[in-house]
Design a protein around this motif. Structure first.
Motif, PDB file in Angstrom:
ATOM      1  N   VAL A  70       6.677   6.693 -13.431  1.00 59.48           N
ATOM      2  CA  VAL A  70       7.234   7.889 -12.777  1.00 59.48           C
ATOM      3  C   VAL A  70       8.300   8.536 -13.655  1.00 59.48           C
ATOM      4  N   VAL A  71       9.230   7.732 -14.137  1.00 57.56           N
ATOM      5  CA  VAL A  71      10.316   8.282 -14.962  1.00 57.56           C
ATOM      6  C   VAL A  71       9.768   8.864 -16.257  1.00 57.56           C
ATOM      7  N   SER A  72       8.838   8.171 -16.895  1.00 52.50           N
ATOM      8  CA  SER A  72       8.282   8.636 -18.169  1.00 52.50           C
ATOM      9  C   SER A  72       7.574   9.975 -18.011  1.00 52.50           C
ATOM     10  N   LEU A  73       6.732  10.102 -16.992  1.00 50.46           N
ATOM     11  CA  LEU A  73       5.993  11.350 -16.793  1.00 50.46           C
ATOM     12  C   LEU A  73       6.919  12.514 -16.460  1.00 50.46           C
ATOM     13  N   HIS A  74       7.956  12.254 -15.671  1.00 54.78           N
ATOM     14  CA  HIS A  74       8.899  13.318 -15.344  1.00 54.78           C
ATOM     15  C   HIS A  74       9.676  13.758 -16.590  1.00 54.78           C
ATOM     16  N   LEU A  75      10.034  12.812 -17.446  1.00 56.65           N
ATOM     17  CA  LEU A  75      10.755  13.161 -18.670  1.00 56.65           C
ATOM     18  C   LEU A  75       9.868  13.947 -19.636  1.00 56.65           C
ATOM     19  N   LEU A 107       0.833  -1.207   0.000  1.00 53.57           N
ATOM     20  CA  LEU A 107       0.000   0.000   0.000  1.00 53.57           C
ATOM     21  C   LEU A 107       0.863   1.251   0.000  1.00 53.57           C
ATOM     22  N   ALA A 108       1.889   1.272   0.844  1.00 49.37           N
ATOM     23  CA  ALA A 108       2.778   2.435   0.911  1.00 49.37           C
ATOM     24  C   ALA A 108       3.485   2.659  -0.424  1.00 49.37           C
ATOM     25  N   ILE A 109       3.900   1.577  -1.083  1.00 46.44           N
ATOM     26  CA  ILE A 109       4.572   1.698  -2.378  1.00 46.44           C
ATOM     27  C   ILE A 109       3.627   2.282  -3.424  1.00 46.44           C
ATOM     28  N   ILE A 110       2.398   1.791  -3.463  1.00 45.15           N
ATOM     29  CA  ILE A 110       1.418   2.319  -4.426  1.00 45.15           C
ATOM     30  C   ILE A 110       1.164   3.798  -4.166  1.00 45.15           C
ATOM     31  N   MET A 111       0.981   4.168  -2.896  1.00 42.96           N
ATOM     32  CA  MET A 111       0.702   5.557  -2.558  1.00 42.96           C
ATOM     33  C   MET A 111       1.893   6.458  -2.895  1.00 42.96           C
ATOM     34  N   LEU A 112       3.100   5.955  -2.681  1.00 42.88           N
ATOM     35  CA  LEU A 112       4.292   6.742  -3.009  1.00 42.88           C
ATOM     36  C   LEU A 112       4.358   7.009  -4.507  1.00 42.88           C
ATOM     37  N   HIS A 113       4.039   6.021  -5.318  1.00 43.06           N
ATOM     38  CA  HIS A 113       4.042   6.235  -6.764  1.00 43.06           C
ATOM     39  C   HIS A 113       2.980   7.249  -7.172  1.00 43.06           C
ATOM     40  N   ILE A 114       1.819   7.178  -6.548  1.00 42.86           N
ATOM     41  CA  ILE A 114       0.770   8.164  -6.851  1.00 42.86           C
ATOM     42  C   ILE A 114       1.258   9.565  -6.516  1.00 42.86           C
ATOM     43  N   ILE A 115       1.898   9.712  -5.358  1.00 45.32           N
ATOM     44  CA  ILE A 115       2.423  11.013  -4.941  1.00 45.32           C
ATOM     45  C   ILE A 115       3.444  11.535  -5.939  1.00 45.32           C
ATOM     46  N   GLY A 125       6.140  -6.312  -9.148  1.00 43.44           N
ATOM     47  CA  GLY A 125       5.469  -5.813 -10.347  1.00 43.44           C
ATOM     48  C   GLY A 125       5.044  -4.365 -10.206  1.00 43.44           C
ATOM     49  N   ILE A 126       4.486  -4.033  -9.039  1.00 43.46           N
ATOM     50  CA  ILE A 126       4.086  -2.647  -8.768  1.00 43.46           C
ATOM     51  C   ILE A 126       5.280  -1.717  -8.905  1.00 43.46           C
ATOM     52  N   LEU A 127       6.400  -2.153  -8.344  1.00 41.59           N
ATOM     53  CA  LEU A 127       7.597  -1.313  -8.329  1.00 41.59           C
ATOM     54  C   LEU A 127       8.133  -1.077  -9.743  1.00 41.59           C
ATOM     55  N   VAL A 128       8.178  -2.135 -10.531  1.00 42.03           N
ATOM     56  CA  VAL A 128       8.714  -2.010 -11.898  1.00 42.03           C
ATOM     57  C   VAL A 128       7.813  -1.119 -12.752  1.00 42.03           C
ATOM     58  N   ILE A 129       6.524  -1.411 -12.751  1.00 43.56           N
ATOM     59  CA  ILE A 129       5.580  -0.623 -13.550  1.00 43.56           C
ATOM     60  C   ILE A 129       5.551   0.818 -13.056  1.00 43.56           C
TER      61      ILE A 129
END
Length: 342
Positions: free
Chosen positions: A206-211, A56-64, A197-201
């Protein structure tokens, strides 16, 4: 904008936002527990809690991490950005529960201090595959704690926006530590394929949107204005929407030129609150309103309306036909500048 320091200023929208966060977190934990127990009924409560709150924390961190670039690319995401700090604190709580149960299950039953045990139970720091991955998670949790505990505007106001922003950019350090924590854990013990899987995707997104966002803003910074007798040619009036702005780079500084009530005014693009892009906001009740947290400035002088005291630099404009020109030399913050009428 808020004038006094209070514990929390919860308006209607923030209450709704927090209810959605709490409900979503609870729903995720319930669904995770049900699915886990269906496929592996022998899972212990401790392990279930660790995995549920960790993922849950990993998913929320990616959303942030994707809220910022998404809001820059599409204004429909701005309501999520508005209360991102609430989401950050909630994410820290999930990470704290994950870390607390992990320390209890793996380090609290021995005869040494559990925190000391985190750092000393595995001393193979020179190894790549056998590195003590729990240390990385613990360090990430400390960073998230600092960010959550300083999220209130009290710290923002007293540390200054620049220092506060740099402090909270440590979220990327925490993110890197968490990536290493999870992947090293996968080498050393049983780890959920779902979490990997969550981490890789998530990392790819994250990287794509920032670029993409960096490329978009790089085009603004790369644009070269034509100079004419000390004035820079920027754009035609028709290129700016009513009560909106267009952003340009002038002397390596981003400037927002606003069009409103038959007038044009130019101010520095960076909000004094959290460095928000004023030029992506709009004129509301006669004030330039930051799209991030609603901080306001008068377009003619860059001053926040009383009793607020924030100020930004202003610039002189002139018109030649329908073409707008800007003087690249900024006035002092809060300087009154006669709007350019058209």
């Amino acid at each position: 904008m808020g004038l006094d320091y209070q514990l929390v200023l919860w308006n209607k929208h923030k209450k709704t936002y927090d209810k959605i966060i709490a409900f979503s977190m609870l729903l995720y934990i319930i669904l995770f527990a049900v699915i886990t127990l269906v496929f592996n009924a022998e899972t212990s409560i401790e392990t279930l809690v660790i995995r549920a709150f960790g993922s849950l924390a990993i998913i929320m961190l990616h959303i942030i991490l994707v809220i910022g670039p998404l809001a820059r690319l599409n204004s429909n995401f701005l309501p999520i950005l508005y209360n991102r700090r609430h989401l950050g604190v909630s994410m820290f709580i999930a990470a704290l529960i994950h870390g607390g149960f992990s320390i209890f299950q793996f380090h609290a039953l021995g005869d040494v201090n559990p925190i000391y045990s985190v750092f000393t139970s595995n001393m193979d720091y020179a190894s790549l595959t056998n590195f003590p991955f729990q240390v990385l998670g613990f360090l990430a949790l400390l960073i998230l704690f600092v960010m959550a505990s300083t999220s209130h505007d009290f710290f923002l106001g007293n540390l200054s926006a620049k220092v506060w922003k740099r402090l909270h950019m440590l979220v990327y350090v925490a993110y890197a530590l968490i990536i290493a924590h999870v992947f090293l854990g996968a080498f050393q013990q049983e780890t959920s394929v779902f979490t990997i899987g969550i981490l890789v995707i998530g990392f790819v997104i994250v990287v794509s949107l920032h670029l993409i966002t960096a490329f978009k803003e790089g085009k603004i910074d790369a644009a070269k204005a034509e100079e004419k007798e000390g004035w820079l040619k920027v754009c035609d009036i028709s290129e700016i929407e009513e009560d909106r702005a267009k952003i340009f780079t002038v002397e390596n500084e981003r400037v927002a030129i606003f069009k409103y009530d038959g007038k044009l005014s130019a101010i520095h693009n960076v909000c004094k609150h959290q460095g928000g892009p004023l030029g992506e906001g709009k004129i509301i009740d006669g004030c330039i309103t930051c799209p991030w947290h609603g901080y306001q400035y008068l377009p003619g002088n860059g001053q926040s309306p009383p009793p607020f005291t924030e100020k930004v630099a202003t610039y002189a404009l002139k018109l030649q036909g329908e073409m707008i020109y800007i003087n690249p030399d900024a006035f002092n913050e809060g300087t009154e500048v006669e709007p350019c009428n058209y």
